[in-house]
Design a protein around this motif. Structure first.
Motif, PDB file in Angstrom:
ATOM      1  N   PRO A  12       1.111  -0.945  -0.458  1.00 37.39           N
ATOM      2  CA  PRO A  12       0.330   0.017  -0.297  1.00 37.39           C
ATOM      3  C   PRO A  12       0.816   0.837   0.083  1.00 37.39           C
ATOM      4  O   PRO A  12       0.790   1.651  -0.195  1.00 37.39           O
ATOM      5  CB  PRO A  12      -0.338  -0.340   1.298  1.00 37.39           C
ATOM      6  N   VAL A  13       2.279   1.030   0.282  1.00 28.11           N
ATOM      7  CA  VAL A  13       3.254   2.276   0.262  1.00 28.11           C
ATOM      8  C   VAL A  13       4.386   1.701  -0.954  1.00 28.11           C
ATOM      9  O   VAL A  13       4.736   0.399  -0.733  1.00 28.11           O
ATOM     10  CB  VAL A  13       3.060   2.994   1.672  1.00 28.11           C
ATOM     11  N   GLN A  14       4.584   2.595  -1.264  1.00 25.25           N
ATOM     12  CA  GLN A  14       6.372   2.627  -1.760  1.00 25.25           C
ATOM     13  C   GLN A  14       8.053   2.269  -0.975  1.00 25.25           C
ATOM     14  O   GLN A  14       7.673   2.945   0.262  1.00 25.25           O
ATOM     15  CB  GLN A  14       6.376   3.746  -3.328  1.00 25.25           C
ATOM     16  N   PRO A  15       8.229   1.213  -1.327  1.00 25.14           N
ATOM     17  CA  PRO A  15       9.999   1.642  -0.028  1.00 25.14           C
ATOM     18  C   PRO A  15      10.072   2.561  -1.175  1.00 25.14           C
ATOM     19  O   PRO A  15      10.265   3.266  -2.112  1.00 25.14           O
ATOM     20  CB  PRO A  15      10.098   0.074  -1.569  1.00 25.14           C
ATOM     21  N   PRO A  16      11.534   2.835  -0.159  1.00 30.19           N
ATOM     22  CA  PRO A  16      11.612   2.360   1.428  1.00 30.19           C
ATOM     23  C   PRO A  16      10.293   2.334   2.404  1.00 30.19           C
ATOM     24  O   PRO A  16       9.782   3.928   2.338  1.00 30.19           O
ATOM     25  CB  PRO A  16      12.770   2.615   1.717  1.00 30.19           C
ATOM     26  N   PHE A  17      10.175   1.217   3.245  1.00 26.78           N
ATOM     27  CA  PHE A  17       9.763   1.763   3.723  1.00 26.78           C
ATOM     28  C   PHE A  17       9.633   1.073   5.656  1.00 26.78           C
ATOM     29  O   PHE A  17      10.663   0.268   5.420  1.00 26.78           O
ATOM     30  CB  PHE A  17       7.675   1.488   3.209  1.00 26.78           C
ATOM     31  N   ILE A  18       9.122   1.865   6.637  1.00 27.78           N
ATOM     32  CA  ILE A  18       9.345   0.705   7.660  1.00 27.78           C
ATOM     33  C   ILE A  18       7.618   0.686   7.705  1.00 27.78           C
ATOM     34  O   ILE A  18       6.451   1.132   7.585  1.00 27.78           O
ATOM     35  CB  ILE A  18       8.857   2.173   8.534  1.00 27.78           C
ATOM     36  N   LEU A  19       7.320  -0.458   8.430  1.00 26.94           N
ATOM     37  CA  LEU A  19       6.006  -1.391   8.768  1.00 26.94           C
ATOM     38  C   LEU A  19       6.234  -1.455   9.809  1.00 26.94           C
ATOM     39  O   LEU A  19       6.920  -1.871  11.076  1.00 26.94           O
ATOM     40  CB  LEU A  19       5.561  -2.570   8.234  1.00 26.94           C
ATOM     41  N   ASP A  20       5.184  -0.731  11.482  1.00 29.36           N
ATOM     42  CA  ASP A  20       4.880  -1.224  12.619  1.00 29.36           C
ATOM     43  C   ASP A  20       3.512  -1.871  12.866  1.00 29.36           C
ATOM     44  O   ASP A  20       2.471  -1.898  12.055  1.00 29.36           O
ATOM     45  CB  ASP A  20       4.379   0.235  13.259  1.00 29.36           C
ATOM     46  N   LEU A  21       3.626  -3.122  13.383  1.00 25.15           N
ATOM     47  CA  LEU A  21       2.260  -3.400  14.165  1.00 25.15           C
ATOM     48  C   LEU A  21       2.374  -3.370  15.113  1.00 25.15           C
ATOM     49  O   LEU A  21       3.452  -3.959  15.950  1.00 25.15           O
ATOM     50  CB  LEU A  21       2.549  -4.649  13.303  1.00 25.15           C
ATOM     51  N   LEU A  22       1.547  -2.917  15.872  1.00 25.62           N
ATOM     52  CA  LEU A  22       0.754  -3.310  16.812  1.00 25.62           C
ATOM     53  C   LEU A  22       0.533  -4.714  17.747  1.00 25.62           C
ATOM     54  O   LEU A  22      -0.453  -4.749  17.091  1.00 25.62           O
ATOM     55  CB  LEU A  22       0.626  -1.486  17.406  1.00 25.62           C
ATOM     56  N   PHE A  23       1.054  -4.924  18.882  1.00 26.50           N
ATOM     57  CA  PHE A  23       0.175  -5.929  19.556  1.00 26.50           C
ATOM     58  C   PHE A  23      -0.512  -5.958  20.919  1.00 26.50           C
ATOM     59  O   PHE A  23      -0.151  -4.755  21.249  1.00 26.50           O
ATOM     60  CB  PHE A  23       1.461  -6.901  19.675  1.00 26.50           C
ATOM     61  N   PRO A  24      -1.537  -6.861  21.113  1.00 21.95           N
ATOM     62  CA  PRO A  24      -2.572  -6.198  21.825  1.00 21.95           C
ATOM     63  C   PRO A  24      -1.710  -5.563  23.345  1.00 21.95           C
ATOM     64  O   PRO A  24      -2.449  -4.793  23.819  1.00 21.95           O
ATOM     65  CB  PRO A  24      -3.406  -7.018  22.413  1.00 21.95           C
ATOM     66  N   GLY A  25      -0.413  -6.463  23.584  1.00 19.77           N
ATOM     67  CA  GLY A  25       0.104  -5.712  24.934  1.00 19.77           C
ATOM     68  C   GLY A  25       0.666  -4.767  24.657  1.00 19.77           C
ATOM     69  O   GLY A  25       0.520  -4.056  26.222  1.00 19.77           O
ATOM     70  N   ALA A  26       0.465  -4.265  23.252  1.00 21.04           N
ATOM     71  CA  ALA A  26       1.222  -2.445  23.796  1.00 21.04           C
ATOM     72  C   ALA A  26       0.316  -1.652  24.364  1.00 21.04           C
ATOM     73  O   ALA A  26       0.487  -0.786  24.717  1.00 21.04           O
ATOM     74  CB  ALA A  26       1.002  -1.990  22.332  1.00 21.04           C
ATOM     75  N   SER A  27      -1.051  -2.074  24.436  1.00 22.81           N
ATOM     76  CA  SER A  27      -2.234  -1.423  25.120  1.00 22.81           C
ATOM     77  C   SER A  27      -2.182  -1.257  26.408  1.00 22.81           C
ATOM     78  O   SER A  27      -2.928  -0.403  27.494  1.00 22.81           O
ATOM     79  CB  SER A  27      -3.818  -0.996  24.725  1.00 22.81           C
ATOM     80  N   LEU A  28      -1.351  -2.042  27.341  1.00 24.91           N
ATOM     81  CA  LEU A  28      -1.115  -2.401  28.298  1.00 24.91           C
ATOM     82  C   LEU A  28       0.209  -1.149  28.878  1.00 24.91           C
ATOM     83  O   LEU A  28       0.522  -0.903  30.071  1.00 24.91           O
ATOM     84  CB  LEU A  28      -0.772  -3.375  28.977  1.00 24.91           C
ATOM     85  N   HIS A  29       1.068  -0.640  28.219  1.00 25.20           N
ATOM     86  CA  HIS A  29       2.686   0.031  27.923  1.00 25.20           C
ATOM     87  C   HIS A  29       2.340   1.476  27.038  1.00 25.20           C
ATOM     88  O   HIS A  29       2.940   1.665  26.918  1.00 25.20           O
ATOM     89  CB  HIS A  29       2.923  -1.184  27.242  1.00 25.20           C
ATOM     90  N   GLN A  30       1.340   2.220  28.268  1.00 22.74           N
ATOM     91  CA  GLN A  30       1.386   3.379  26.713  1.00 22.74           C
ATOM     92  C   GLN A  30       2.231   4.006  27.282  1.00 22.74           C
ATOM     93  O   GLN A  30       2.791   4.712  26.644  1.00 22.74           O
ATOM     94  CB  GLN A  30      -0.210   4.142  27.801  1.00 22.74           C
ATOM     95  N   ASP A  31       3.485   3.863  28.310  1.00 25.32           N
ATOM     96  CA  ASP A  31       4.079   4.698  28.677  1.00 25.32           C
ATOM     97  C   ASP A  31       4.891   4.437  27.267  1.00 25.32           C
ATOM     98  O   ASP A  31       5.919   5.386  26.542  1.00 25.32           O
ATOM     99  CB  ASP A  31       5.359   4.847  29.783  1.00 25.32           C
ATOM    100  N   ILE A  32       5.256   3.264  26.770  1.00 29.92           N
ATOM    101  CA  ILE A  32       6.383   2.373  26.051  1.00 29.92           C
ATOM    102  C   ILE A  32       5.832   3.326  24.921  1.00 29.92           C
ATOM    103  O   ILE A  32       6.464   3.284  23.709  1.00 29.92           O
ATOM    104  CB  ILE A  32       6.851   1.350  25.801  1.00 29.92           C
TER     105      ILE A  32
END
Length: 148
Positions: free
Chosen positions: A105-125
């Motif tokens: 959906p985006v052209q390279p170069p790209f960074i792809l972030d994937l957030l996991f459910p546990g991230a919602s419990l670590h808002q500071d990070i």
């Protein structure tokens, strides 16, 4: 150098340029990676660690807490590694994505972030992971940076 920074979960994209990352940040991250033994987790902020796998033109970084709670996985690549990194990130994301995402959906170069459910419990990070993965992408993908 401009890099597309795409969050898989939200399908949000932002473009960042080399000028968006301070030289001091690049130097700090370079030293952080160099001063960690290969294969060891890299100590970050707020008790988070990162596992980093790199190869020519691409990398995958996983940010964790407590050794086993995955918060974010980021994959990035230049044009040469785009298909490989995209497929790898889609395989990681598959269990948590209700719908398939079309290829590139985006052209390279790209960074792809994937957030996991546990991230919602670590808002500071979670508050700094997007900026961190942006800086890491500029360090590892920009050929002008001599990090290894």
């Amino acid at each position: 150098m401009e890099i597309n920074h795409y969050t898989i979960n939200t399908q949000h994209n932002r473009v960042s340029g080399t000028e968006d990352v301070q030289n001091e940040t690049i130097e700090y991250l370079t030293n952080l990676i160099r001063n960690t033994n290969e294969g060891d987790p890299i100590e970050l902020l707020d008790g988070a660690t990162m596992e980093l796998t790199t190869e020519q033109g691409g990398y995958v970084a996983t940010i964790k807490v407590s050794d086993d709670i995955v918060l974010v996985t980021a994959g990035a690549c230049n044009k040469m590694q785009a298909k490989k990194i995209w497929k790898q990130m889609m395989k990681i994301a598959e269990p948590s994505l209700p719908n398939k995402i079309e290829l590139f959906p985006v052209q390279p170069p790209f960074i792809l972030d994937l957030l996991f459910p546990g991230a919602s419990l670590h808002q500071d990070i979670l508050a700094w992971t997007g900026d961190f993965t942006k800086c890491l992408g500029h360090l590892l993908l920009d050929e002008k940076n001599k990090w290894n």
